[in-house]
Motif scaffolding. Structure first.
Motif, PDB file in Angstrom:
ATOM      1  N   HIS A  73       0.873  -1.182   0.000  1.00 23.10           N
ATOM      2  CA  HIS A  73       0.000   0.000   0.000  1.00 23.10           C
ATOM      3  C   HIS A  73       0.912   1.235   0.000  1.00 23.10           C
ATOM      4  O   HIS A  73       1.056   1.944   0.998  1.00 23.10           O
TER       5      HIS A  73
ATOM      6  N   PRO B 142      -4.024   2.251  -0.733  1.00 22.40           N
ATOM      7  CA  PRO B 142      -4.213   0.800  -0.773  1.00 22.40           C
ATOM      8  C   PRO B 142      -4.045   0.231  -2.176  1.00 22.40           C
ATOM      9  O   PRO B 142      -4.483   0.829  -3.169  1.00 22.40           O
TER      10      PRO B 142
ATOM     11  N   MET C 161      -6.892  -4.558  -3.753  1.00 21.92           N
ATOM     12  CA  MET C 161      -6.914  -5.856  -3.088  1.00 21.92           C
ATOM     13  C   MET C 161      -7.978  -6.789  -3.642  1.00 21.92           C
ATOM     14  O   MET C 161      -7.816  -8.014  -3.587  1.00 21.92           O
TER      15      MET C 161
ATOM     16  N   GLU D 280      -0.065  -8.405   3.235  1.00 18.86           N
ATOM     17  CA  GLU D 280      -0.099  -6.975   2.909  1.00 18.86           C
ATOM     18  C   GLU D 280       1.095  -6.257   3.535  1.00 18.86           C
ATOM     19  O   GLU D 280       1.300  -6.342   4.744  1.00 18.86           O
TER      20      GLU D 280
ATOM     21  N   ALA E   4       1.673  -3.084   4.689  1.00 21.70           N
ATOM     22  CA  ALA E   4       0.927  -1.876   5.047  1.00 21.70           C
ATOM     23  C   ALA E   4       1.792  -0.913   5.850  1.00 21.70           C
ATOM     24  O   ALA E   4       1.276  -0.083   6.603  1.00 21.70           O
TER      25      ALA E   4
ATOM     26  N   VAL F 247      -6.822  -1.563   5.781  1.00 25.95           N
ATOM     27  CA  VAL F 247      -5.684  -2.362   5.334  1.00 25.95           C
ATOM     28  C   VAL F 247      -5.134  -3.108   6.548  1.00 25.95           C
ATOM     29  O   VAL F 247      -5.264  -2.665   7.689  1.00 25.95           O
TER      30      VAL F 247
ATOM     31  N   GLY G 145      -5.820  -9.353   3.683  1.00 23.42           N
ATOM     32  CA  GLY G 145      -5.079 -10.522   3.233  1.00 23.42           C
ATOM     33  C   GLY G 145      -5.035 -11.575   4.324  1.00 23.42           C
ATOM     34  O   GLY G 145      -5.804 -11.526   5.294  1.00 23.42           O
TER      35      GLY G 145
ATOM     36  N   GLY H 213      -1.259  -8.817   7.650  1.00 19.01           N
ATOM     37  CA  GLY H 213      -0.757  -7.487   7.302  1.00 19.01           C
ATOM     38  C   GLY H 213       0.502  -7.203   8.095  1.00 19.01           C
ATOM     39  O   GLY H 213       0.683  -7.727   9.198  1.00 19.01           O
TER      40      GLY H 213
END
Length: 367
Positions: free
Chosen positions: A131, A136, A139, A155, A157, A170, A174, A177
């Motif tokens: 991200h 972001p 996704m 992710e 993030a 976020v 997934g 993260g």
């Protein structure tokens, strides 16, 4: 002469000093209640069942990948346009980074290109969408590709605390993260620190063991693990910062809107854009220009600090190149890295400072 327009600004208040003093006087510096409290609050912030505090954002990516089952020889798909720390954990695990180009609008991973590169992969295991700059990744599209190939989705993030995709935070989009609390991030722990978020209890349990020398709940060393722990002091400061980050993100969005309003009519400048389904948190405000070095010199002369994120594509770092059989073709990334420039961005930047930056840019292109 006016004071310089600072590139970033780190916020510390008396409550944070008090929390630090409290920890120092407690004599409990690791594996204590402050980490547990911060983990619980951060899990709630991200809308996940679990959060695991670790020593850095790099540790968060590394341990999330390892806990998700990535092994030597596996293929892990990463953006070509990202910070080195997205890629280095993949190599530390003995896995193969497969570099994916970015979308032209948001600079995040291109799901179509991900699908193309998957077709040539030998052992696809995971994907790490970033991200980047606080925007972001797409996704929905990335998950669709990942699910079709049974990829773990981790992710990155680290630049996007509080950003959302289709209304969801976020770090919850997934299998896990990874967040960083490095001092320049949207929130910090006044040093290095990181967090893994997940709804998967097995992944969370594995990450907790791996961060603490491979120990299980009974204190037995059942896995080979190192020390990746978050300290009590950093957790206390992070918990205080977490209470401010939504307000700080709103200030960042307001600052970005003012920048964009001023720069939209400057033909040489391409301001950042945001997809309608995403809420950007502007860790960085990154423009594209055709003459970056000249503009940077002009802004420096005007007392405006700038930076470049990132001038080298991830696959071109010497430490990465030696692990690759051949350099990937990622044409959008290779073009972008010559044009991007990060302007001052932080929650306390003023309208006057933004106007000074934009006026200097306008003067440069009107000369």
């Amino acid at each position: 002469m006016d004071e310089p327009v600072e590139f970033t600004d780190i916020y510390v208040d008396e409550a944070m000093v008090d929390r630090a003093t409290e920890v120092l006087r407690s004599g409990r510096y690791v594996k204590g209640p402050m980490v547990e409290r911060f983990e619980a609050a951060f899990a709630e912030f991200c809308g996940t069942d679990h959060a695991v505090g670790v020593a850095s954002g790099t540790d968060a990516i590394y341990l999330a990948l390892k806990a998700a089952g990535v092994e030597p020889g596996d293929d892990v798909f990463v953006p070509a346009h990202t910070f080195f720390a997205t890629v280095s954990p993949v190599l530390e695990l003995g896995a193969n980074p497969v570099f994916v180009d970015h979308e032209p609008v948001t600079y995040t991973m291109d799901a179509l290109d991900l699908g193309e590169r998957l077709r040539a992969a030998d052992q696809p295991a995971a994907v790490v969408p970033v991200h980047i700059y606080g925007h972001p990744a797409d996704m929905g599209a990335i998950r669709e590709v990942a699910d079709a190939h049974d990829l773990a989705v981790i992710e990155d993030a680290c630049q996007a605390h509080g950003a959302t995709y289709e209304g969801e935070p976020v770090g919850s989009l997934g299998d896990a993260g990874a967040f960083s609390f490095y001092p320049s991030k949207n929130m910090t722990v006044a040093g290095d620190g990181g967090m893994i978020t997940t709804d998967d209890p097995d992944l969370a349990r594995e990450a907790r063991m791996l961060r603490n020398h491979g120990r299980n709940g009974d204190g037995e060393h059942v896995r080979l693990g190192l020390n990746h722990r978050l300290s009590e002091l950093h957790a206390a400061l992070g918990h205080e910062q977490l209470g401010h980050v939504d307000d700080w993100n709103e200030h960042r969005r307001s600052a970005a809107e003012r920048y964009t309003d001023r720069l939209t009519d400057v033909d040489a400048v391409t301001p950042p854009q945001t997809r309608s389904e995403s809420e950007h948190v502007y860790h960085l405000y990154v423009i594209q220009v055709p003459d970056r070095a000249d503009l940077r010199d002009a802004l420096d002369d005007a007392g405006v600090q700038t930076d470049i994120h990132y001038r080298v594509p991830a696959h071109e770092h010497l430490a990465v190149e030696r692990h690759l059989d051949e350099s990937p073709r990622v044409p959008r990334t290779e073009t972008l890295t010559d044009r991007i420039l990060s302007l001052p961005m932080h929650p306390r930047i003023t309208d006057t400072e933004i106007d000074r930056v934009c006026a200097a840019i306008e003067r440069h292109y009107d000369r």
